[in-house]
Design an enzyme around this catalytic site. Structure first.
Site, PDB file in Angstrom:
ATOM      1  N   ASP A 203      74.449  49.883  96.192  1.00  0.00           N
ATOM      2  CA  ASP A 203      74.452  50.747  95.010  1.00  0.00           C
ATOM      3  C   ASP A 203      73.921  49.968  93.815  1.00  0.00           C
ATOM      4  O   ASP A 203      74.530  48.982  93.390  1.00  0.00           O
ATOM      5  CB  ASP A 203      75.905  51.201  94.781  1.00  0.00           C
ATOM      6  CG  ASP A 203      76.068  52.154  93.604  1.00  0.00           C
ATOM      7  OD1 ASP A 203      75.059  52.570  93.016  1.00  0.00           O
ATOM      8  OD2 ASP A 203      77.237  52.479  93.293  1.00  0.00           O
TER       9      ASP A 203
ATOM     10  N   MET B  32      77.964  46.150  95.525  1.00  0.00           N
ATOM     11  CA  MET B  32      77.212  46.481  94.314  1.00  0.00           C
ATOM     12  C   MET B  32      75.993  45.564  94.215  1.00  0.00           C
ATOM     13  O   MET B  32      76.126  44.336  94.305  1.00  0.00           O
ATOM     14  CB  MET B  32      78.083  46.314  93.064  1.00  0.00           C
ATOM     15  CG  MET B  32      79.210  47.332  92.906  1.00  0.00           C
ATOM     16  SD  MET B  32      78.708  49.068  93.025  1.00  0.00           S
ATOM     17  CE  MET B  32      77.525  49.203  91.681  1.00  0.00           C
TER      18      MET B  32
ATOM     19  N   SER C  52      72.798  59.658  93.529  1.00  0.00           N
ATOM     20  CA  SER C  52      73.886  59.514  92.558  1.00  0.00           C
ATOM     21  C   SER C  52      73.782  60.565  91.457  1.00  0.00           C
ATOM     22  O   SER C  52      72.789  60.632  90.727  1.00  0.00           O
ATOM     23  CB  SER C  52      73.848  58.113  91.938  1.00  0.00           C
ATOM     24  OG  SER C  52      74.781  58.074  90.886  1.00  0.00           O
TER      25      SER C  52
ATOM     26  N   MET D 121      83.694  56.386  85.827  1.00  0.00           N
ATOM     27  CA  MET D 121      83.853  55.200  84.957  1.00  0.00           C
ATOM     28  C   MET D 121      84.866  55.494  83.852  1.00  0.00           C
ATOM     29  O   MET D 121      84.883  56.599  83.298  1.00  0.00           O
ATOM     30  CB  MET D 121      82.513  54.841  84.326  1.00  0.00           C
ATOM     31  CG  MET D 121      81.396  54.637  85.339  1.00  0.00           C
ATOM     32  SD  MET D 121      79.909  53.996  84.563  1.00  0.00           S
ATOM     33  CE  MET D 121      78.750  54.109  85.944  1.00  0.00           C
TER      34      MET D 121
ATOM     35  N   HIS E  81      82.980  57.013  93.908  1.00  0.00           N
ATOM     36  CA  HIS E  81      83.048  55.582  93.581  1.00  0.00           C
ATOM     37  C   HIS E  81      83.855  55.433  92.299  1.00  0.00           C
ATOM     38  O   HIS E  81      83.365  55.720  91.213  1.00  0.00           O
ATOM     39  CB  HIS E  81      81.598  55.073  93.428  1.00  0.00           C
ATOM     40  CG  HIS E  81      81.476  53.668  92.958  1.00  0.00           C
ATOM     41  ND1 HIS E  81      80.272  53.138  92.530  1.00  0.00           N
ATOM     42  CD2 HIS E  81      82.379  52.666  92.874  1.00  0.00           C
ATOM     43  CE1 HIS E  81      80.457  51.879  92.183  1.00  0.00           C
ATOM     44  NE2 HIS E  81      81.725  51.570  92.381  1.00  0.00           N
TER      45      HIS E  81
ATOM     46  N   ASP F  75      79.877  58.744  90.489  1.00  0.00           N
ATOM     47  CA  ASP F  75      80.281  57.519  89.787  1.00  0.00           C
ATOM     48  C   ASP F  75      81.300  57.838  88.717  1.00  0.00           C
ATOM     49  O   ASP F  75      80.987  58.504  87.732  1.00  0.00           O
ATOM     50  CB  ASP F  75      79.047  56.881  89.138  1.00  0.00           C
ATOM     51  CG  ASP F  75      78.190  56.173  90.159  1.00  0.00           C
ATOM     52  OD1 ASP F  75      78.731  55.352  90.920  1.00  0.00           O
ATOM     53  OD2 ASP F  75      76.975  56.455  90.209  1.00  0.00           O
TER      54      ASP F  75
ATOM     55  N   MET G  17      85.234  53.463  89.436  1.00  0.00           N
ATOM     56  CA  MET G  17      85.116  52.220  88.651  1.00  0.00           C
ATOM     57  C   MET G  17      86.196  52.276  87.579  1.00  0.00           C
ATOM     58  O   MET G  17      85.929  52.555  86.405  1.00  0.00           O
ATOM     59  CB  MET G  17      83.707  52.112  88.053  1.00  0.00           C
ATOM     60  CG  MET G  17      82.668  51.715  89.099  1.00  0.00           C
ATOM     61  SD  MET G  17      80.989  52.117  88.592  1.00  0.00           S
ATOM     62  CE  MET G  17      80.891  53.794  89.185  1.00  0.00           C
TER      63      MET G  17
ATOM     64  N   HIS H  38      76.722  60.859  95.757  1.00  0.00           N
ATOM     65  CA  HIS H  38      77.505  59.742  95.215  1.00  0.00           C
ATOM     66  C   HIS H  38      77.969  60.115  93.807  1.00  0.00           C
ATOM     67  O   HIS H  38      77.163  60.483  92.949  1.00  0.00           O
ATOM     68  CB  HIS H  38      76.612  58.493  95.192  1.00  0.00           C
ATOM     69  CG  HIS H  38      77.318  57.238  94.798  1.00  0.00           C
ATOM     70  ND1 HIS H  38      78.093  56.521  95.667  1.00  0.00           N
ATOM     71  CD2 HIS H  38      77.342  56.565  93.627  1.00  0.00           C
ATOM     72  CE1 HIS H  38      78.579  55.448  95.056  1.00  0.00           C
ATOM     73  NE2 HIS H  38      78.140  55.453  93.803  1.00  0.00           N
TER      74      HIS H  38
HETATM   75  C1  DX5 Z   1      76.155  51.856  88.656  1.00  0.00           C
HETATM   76  C2  DX5 Z   1      76.552  53.032  89.518  1.00  0.00           C
HETATM   77  C3  DX5 Z   1      75.448  53.515  90.363  1.00  0.00           C
HETATM   78  C4  DX5 Z   1      74.284  54.101  89.631  1.00  0.00           C
HETATM   79  C5  DX5 Z   1      73.053  53.659  90.371  1.00  0.00           C
HETATM   80  O1  DX5 Z   1      77.243  51.449  87.937  1.00  0.00           O
HETATM   81  O2  DX5 Z   1      77.631  52.665  90.391  1.00  0.00           O
HETATM   82  O3  DX5 Z   1      75.873  54.402  91.381  1.00  0.00           O
HETATM   83  O4  DX5 Z   1      74.302  55.503  89.573  1.00  0.00           O
HETATM   84  O5  DX5 Z   1      71.959  54.017  89.628  1.00  0.00           O
HETATM   85  P1  DX5 Z   1      70.487  53.526  89.951  1.00  0.00           P
HETATM   86  O6  DX5 Z   1      70.158  54.006  91.340  1.00  0.00           O
HETATM   87  O7  DX5 Z   1      69.695  54.178  88.883  1.00  0.00           O
HETATM   88  O8  DX5 Z   1      70.496  52.028  89.871  1.00  0.00           O
HETATM   89 ZN    ZN Z   2      78.164  53.986  92.281  1.00  0.00          ZN
END
Ligand code: DX5
Ligand code: ZN
Length: 219
Positions: free
Chosen positions: A178, A140, A10, A39, A69, A37, A71, A35
């Site tokens: 994840d 998740m 990620s 947000m 991903h 993320d 969010m 990956h």
């Molecule tokens: C959390 C994200 C993850 C995050 C995971 O909201 O969707 O993808 O990067 O991080 P680790 O592997 O540190 O839990």
């Molecule tokens: Zn993620």
């Protein structure tokens, strides 16, 4: 036949002043997925980066498969910019109210693979009607919003349930986890049917990233 295990490091846990270098570190250790993320400060209480960051990683030469991903409270509004920026797969959450089926179809129309995501508190049944239409289901294993949280072991039955539907219907979607994934928790998820492992903190903190990626690939 279970799908071969795959690690998706990620970018969130990378160096935000030099994400191109973080993407290179991922490719250099033999991983093929990255990956990303995204947000929005609404669906989750944090902000990360947008399509321009993915486009910049592409311009810097990355050929990684961008596992994106979203969010977002209104993901349907942002499918095109992410597809144009170079996303290969776009995953959307089931929790907000919008046209999930139409948005998945739009992702495919734009030439990307599509995925559906569920939060820890969301039951597997909420996505059952969509599993024939996705390339990936993301379970998740933490409440999304932040890296570095502890793995939720109580998500293992959910993985088993979705994996059993997949076998019963001979579907081929990837089952991704994840949040809080390291070698030990990845093993537990693998036993419960997962084949795709997002790793943020554990990957970027690993002293030997190549060995870490190889151990996940060997699960
Ligand atoms: C959390 C994200 C993850 C995050 C995971 O909201 O969707 O993808 O990067 O991080 P680790 O592997 O540190 O839990
Ligand atoms: Zn993620």
């Amino acid at each position: 036949m279970p799908l071969p295990p795959l690690i998706a490091p990620s970018l969130l846990a990378g160096d935000h002043a030099n994400l191109a270098a973080s993407a290179r570190a991922v490719a250099d250790c033999g991983a093929t997925w990255l990956h990303c993320d995204i947000m929005d400060g609404h669906f989750v209480p944090n902000l990360t980066f947008g399509p321009e960051t993915l486009a910049a990683v592409r311009r810097a030469g990355s050929k990684l498969f961008l596992d994106t991903h979203l969010m977002l409270a209104e993901p349907q509004k942002y499918i095109e910019p992410f597809a144009r920026a170079g996303a290969n797969l776009i995953s959307i959450h089931i929790e907000p109210a919008y046209d999930h089926r139409g948005t998945l179809a739009r992702i495919r129309q734009l030439g990307c693979q599509c995925g559906i995501v569920l939060n820890p508190g969301t039951p597997a049944a909420s996505i059952e009607a969509l599993i024939g239409e996705v390339d990936l289901v993301l379970v998740m294993t933490v409440q999304p919003g932040f890296g570095g949280q502890s793995f939720r072991r109580d998500m293992l039955p959910k993985l088993k349930e979705i994996d059993s539907w997949r076998s019963a219907r001979s579907l081929r979607f990837r089952l991704e986890v994840d949040g809080g994934i390291d070698l030990a928790t990845a093993k537990e998820c693998r036993a419960a049917g997962a084949d795709t492992f997002v790793a943020g903190t554990s990957f970027f903190k690993a002293a030997d990233k190549t060995a870490f990626a190889a151990s996940i690939a060997g699960l």
